[in-house]
Design a protein around this motif. Structure first.
Motif, PDB file in Angstrom:
ATOM      1  N   TYR A  63      -9.515  -2.235  18.259  1.00 30.42           N
ATOM      2  CA  TYR A  63      -9.610  -1.856  19.439  1.00 30.42           C
ATOM      3  C   TYR A  63      -8.692  -0.475  19.366  1.00 30.42           C
ATOM      4  N   THR A  64      -7.321  -0.759  19.549  1.00 33.76           N
ATOM      5  CA  THR A  64      -6.402  -0.140  19.821  1.00 33.76           C
ATOM      6  C   THR A  64      -6.758   1.528  18.759  1.00 33.76           C
ATOM      7  N   MET A  65      -6.823   1.057  17.577  1.00 28.89           N
ATOM      8  CA  MET A  65      -6.745   2.374  16.427  1.00 28.89           C
ATOM      9  C   MET A  65      -8.119   2.616  17.102  1.00 28.89           C
ATOM     10  N   SER A  66      -9.138   2.351  17.450  1.00 27.42           N
ATOM     11  CA  SER A  66     -10.384   3.320  17.829  1.00 27.42           C
ATOM     12  C   SER A  66     -10.222   4.193  19.040  1.00 27.42           C
ATOM     13  N   HIS A  67      -9.095   3.850  19.818  1.00 32.66           N
ATOM     14  CA  HIS A  67      -8.632   5.099  20.533  1.00 32.66           C
ATOM     15  C   HIS A  67      -7.601   6.126  20.133  1.00 32.66           C
ATOM     16  N   SER A  68      -6.515   5.519  19.818  1.00 31.33           N
ATOM     17  CA  SER A  68      -5.405   6.251  19.187  1.00 31.33           C
ATOM     18  C   SER A  68      -5.841   6.487  18.104  1.00 31.33           C
ATOM     19  N   ALA A 124     -12.827   0.059  -7.038  1.00 32.97           N
ATOM     20  CA  ALA A 124     -12.098   0.317  -8.277  1.00 32.97           C
ATOM     21  C   ALA A 124     -11.587  -1.323  -8.030  1.00 32.97           C
ATOM     22  N   GLU A 125     -11.871  -2.088  -8.027  1.00 34.56           N
ATOM     23  CA  GLU A 125     -11.101  -3.142  -7.160  1.00 34.56           C
ATOM     24  C   GLU A 125      -9.679  -3.371  -7.212  1.00 34.56           C
ATOM     25  N   LEU A 126      -9.145  -2.209  -6.523  1.00 36.27           N
ATOM     26  CA  LEU A 126      -7.375  -2.432  -6.224  1.00 36.27           C
ATOM     27  C   LEU A 126      -7.407  -3.714  -5.471  1.00 36.27           C
ATOM     28  N   PRO A 127      -6.205  -3.785  -5.036  1.00 40.53           N
ATOM     29  CA  PRO A 127      -6.054  -5.475  -4.610  1.00 40.53           C
ATOM     30  C   PRO A 127      -6.110  -5.060  -3.388  1.00 40.53           C
ATOM     31  N   ASP A 128      -6.418  -5.753  -2.138  1.00 43.82           N
ATOM     32  CA  ASP A 128      -6.566  -5.430  -0.605  1.00 43.82           C
ATOM     33  C   ASP A 128      -4.997  -5.451  -0.208  1.00 43.82           C
ATOM     34  N   ILE A 129      -4.635  -5.061  -0.530  1.00 42.87           N
ATOM     35  CA  ILE A 129      -2.734  -5.064   0.429  1.00 42.87           C
ATOM     36  C   ILE A 129      -2.277  -3.935   0.611  1.00 42.87           C
ATOM     37  N   SER A 130      -2.860  -2.283   0.336  1.00 43.74           N
ATOM     38  CA  SER A 130      -2.119  -1.240   1.984  1.00 43.74           C
ATOM     39  C   SER A 130      -1.683  -1.166   2.808  1.00 43.74           C
ATOM     40  N   VAL A 131      -1.360  -1.053   2.963  1.00 41.27           N
ATOM     41  CA  VAL A 131      -0.375  -1.054   4.750  1.00 41.27           C
ATOM     42  C   VAL A 131      -1.543  -0.620   5.915  1.00 41.27           C
ATOM     43  N   SER A 132      -1.250  -1.184   6.871  1.00 36.59           N
ATOM     44  CA  SER A 132      -2.509  -1.511   7.744  1.00 36.59           C
ATOM     45  C   SER A 132      -2.462   0.246   7.927  1.00 36.59           C
ATOM     46  N   PRO A 133      -3.932  -0.143   8.943  1.00 40.23           N
ATOM     47  CA  PRO A 133      -3.735   1.394   9.813  1.00 40.23           C
ATOM     48  C   PRO A 133      -2.642   1.945  11.126  1.00 40.23           C
ATOM     49  N   ALA A 134      -2.525   0.771  11.470  1.00 43.19           N
ATOM     50  CA  ALA A 134      -2.106   1.223  12.570  1.00 43.19           C
ATOM     51  C   ALA A 134      -0.786   1.024  12.258  1.00 43.19           C
ATOM     52  N   GLN A 135       0.309   0.748  11.127  1.00 43.42           N
ATOM     53  CA  GLN A 135       1.892   1.100  11.006  1.00 43.42           C
ATOM     54  C   GLN A 135       1.647   2.010   9.431  1.00 43.42           C
ATOM     55  N   ALA A 136       0.355   2.509   9.347  1.00 40.58           N
ATOM     56  CA  ALA A 136       0.601   3.872   8.865  1.00 40.58           C
ATOM     57  C   ALA A 136       0.519   4.826   9.756  1.00 40.58           C
ATOM     58  N   LYS A 137       0.072   5.268  10.780  1.00 40.65           N
ATOM     59  CA  LYS A 137      -0.007   5.998  11.708  1.00 40.65           C
ATOM     60  C   LYS A 137       1.755   5.666  12.368  1.00 40.65           C
ATOM     61  N   PHE A 138       2.365   4.620  12.637  1.00 40.03           N
ATOM     62  CA  PHE A 138       3.303   4.659  13.741  1.00 40.03           C
ATOM     63  C   PHE A 138       4.400   5.204  12.149  1.00 40.03           C
ATOM     64  N   GLY A 141      -3.044   5.655  -2.589  1.00 38.67           N
ATOM     65  CA  GLY A 141      -2.780   5.738  -1.948  1.00 38.67           C
ATOM     66  C   GLY A 141      -2.969   6.740  -0.484  1.00 38.67           C
ATOM     67  N   TYR A 142      -3.076   5.272   0.362  1.00 42.03           N
ATOM     68  CA  TYR A 142      -3.669   5.709   1.125  1.00 42.03           C
ATOM     69  C   TYR A 142      -2.828   6.116   2.290  1.00 42.03           C
ATOM     70  N   SER A 143      -1.135   5.170   2.514  1.00 45.34           N
ATOM     71  CA  SER A 143      -0.250   5.843   3.435  1.00 45.34           C
ATOM     72  C   SER A 143       0.391   6.670   3.007  1.00 45.34           C
ATOM     73  N   ALA A 144       0.033   7.299   1.883  1.00 46.34           N
ATOM     74  CA  ALA A 144       0.908   8.800   1.422  1.00 46.34           C
ATOM     75  C   ALA A 144      -0.162   8.818   1.880  1.00 46.34           C
ATOM     76  N   ILE A 145      -1.495   9.591   2.140  1.00 48.60           N
ATOM     77  CA  ILE A 145      -2.172  10.197   2.412  1.00 48.60           C
ATOM     78  C   ILE A 145      -2.578   9.868   3.871  1.00 48.60           C
ATOM     79  N   TRP A 146      -2.058   9.312   4.610  1.00 44.31           N
ATOM     80  CA  TRP A 146      -1.496   9.625   6.209  1.00 44.31           C
ATOM     81  C   TRP A 146      -0.184  10.088   6.349  1.00 44.31           C
ATOM     82  N   LEU A 147       0.915  10.185   5.438  1.00 42.61           N
ATOM     83  CA  LEU A 147       1.472  11.146   6.194  1.00 42.61           C
ATOM     84  C   LEU A 147       1.245  11.721   5.691  1.00 42.61           C
ATOM     85  N   ALA A 148       0.844  12.677   4.026  1.00 41.48           N
ATOM     86  CA  ALA A 148       0.956  14.170   4.044  1.00 41.48           C
ATOM     87  C   ALA A 148      -0.680  14.641   5.185  1.00 41.48           C
TER      88      ALA A 148
END
Length: 246
Positions: A30-35, A56-70, A91-98
């Motif tokens: 809910y919150t990410m849909s608005h922020s 690619a069957e990478l493990p599902d252990i990326s940081v959450s969207p909310a923490q990445a945006k924070f 590369g999920y968190s790196a892409i968020w940051l950059a």
């Protein structure tokens, strides 16, 4: 510790959470849909990164969207221009940051060559190849090389470090990274609370011991001041250590 002997590969599986409230994920959604709605310029690239990593069957252990945006917002507030990440995964968190900080260059380290291949494709799809550098090496080898470059003046000191790799070595990575940071830089170590298990002295799982070690050692390290923040959300109950370099 001998760095070569101390290294353990990036975990393919993680500790299961004993407590995970579905409402936490509902609130995150809910919150990410608005922020951060789908209309944002980087939303498509971020979604593609998750989809490609899953395919690619990478493990599902990326940081959450909310923490990445924070974290991305903290870097914007701190005017960070150079960030270091230990543990690239897809590369999920790196892409968020950059993508949230056009002035930012991210150096990210990943041991697993297959993860590196996926991450580089995701980064290219996001149009960020010029600002995200992926180093394929163990955390120890990469950080040792980077530290030499920083101390020689061949590479700028880092204003932010995100450590999200093999958990038993979290303190070792923290210790090495702190010497490469500028004053007032922030260091974030993910997954240190682990459903509250970090406070259970009888829990001797290597991931728990790794979190306990970085909390205790960083807490008495004169180079930094620290706090641990507990979190709940789509990734369950966990938390991160946040440190500021003196």
């Amino acid at each position: 510790m001998n760095p070569a002997k101390g290294f353990t590969p990036y975990p393919v599986s993680t500790i299961g959470y004993d407590t995970k409230n579905p409402r936490w994920e509902v609130v995150d959604n809910y919150t990410m849909s608005h922020s951060h709605p789908a209309s944002r310029p980087n939303a498509s690239a971020l979604q593609n990164t998750l989809a490609a990593s899953e395919a690619a069957e990478l493990p599902d252990i990326s940081v959450s969207p909310a923490q990445a945006k924070f974290m991305a917002l903290m870097l914007r507030m701190l005017n960070v221009t150079h960030a270091l990440e230990v543990g690239t995964l897809g590369g999920y968190s790196a892409i968020w940051l950059a993508s949230e900080n056009p002035q930012l260059h991210v150096t990210t380290v990943e041991y697993d060559a297959r993860f590196v291949e996926v991450a580089r494709k995701n980064i290219e799809h996001a149009g960020l190849l010029e600002r995200i550098e992926v180093i394929n090496a163990t955390g120890f080898d990469a950080l040792a090389l980077l530290k030499e470059e920083v101390l020689r003046g061949d590479r700028p000191r880092f204003g932010f470090v995100f450590i999200d790799a093999d958990k038993p070595n979290s303190w070792n990575y923290f210790n090495m990274a702190a010497d490469m940071c500028q004053s007032k830089a922030a260091i974030c170590v993910d997954n240190v609370v682990r459903d509250g298990r970090v406070a259970d002295a009888d829990d001797q799982h290597p991931h728990i011991l790794g979190g306990r070690l970085v909390i205790e050692n960083a807490g008495k390290d004169p180079r930094v001041d620290t706090a641990v923040v507990q979190t709940v959300g789509c990734k369950g109950y966990d938390g991160f250590l946040w440190a500021v370099v003196n």
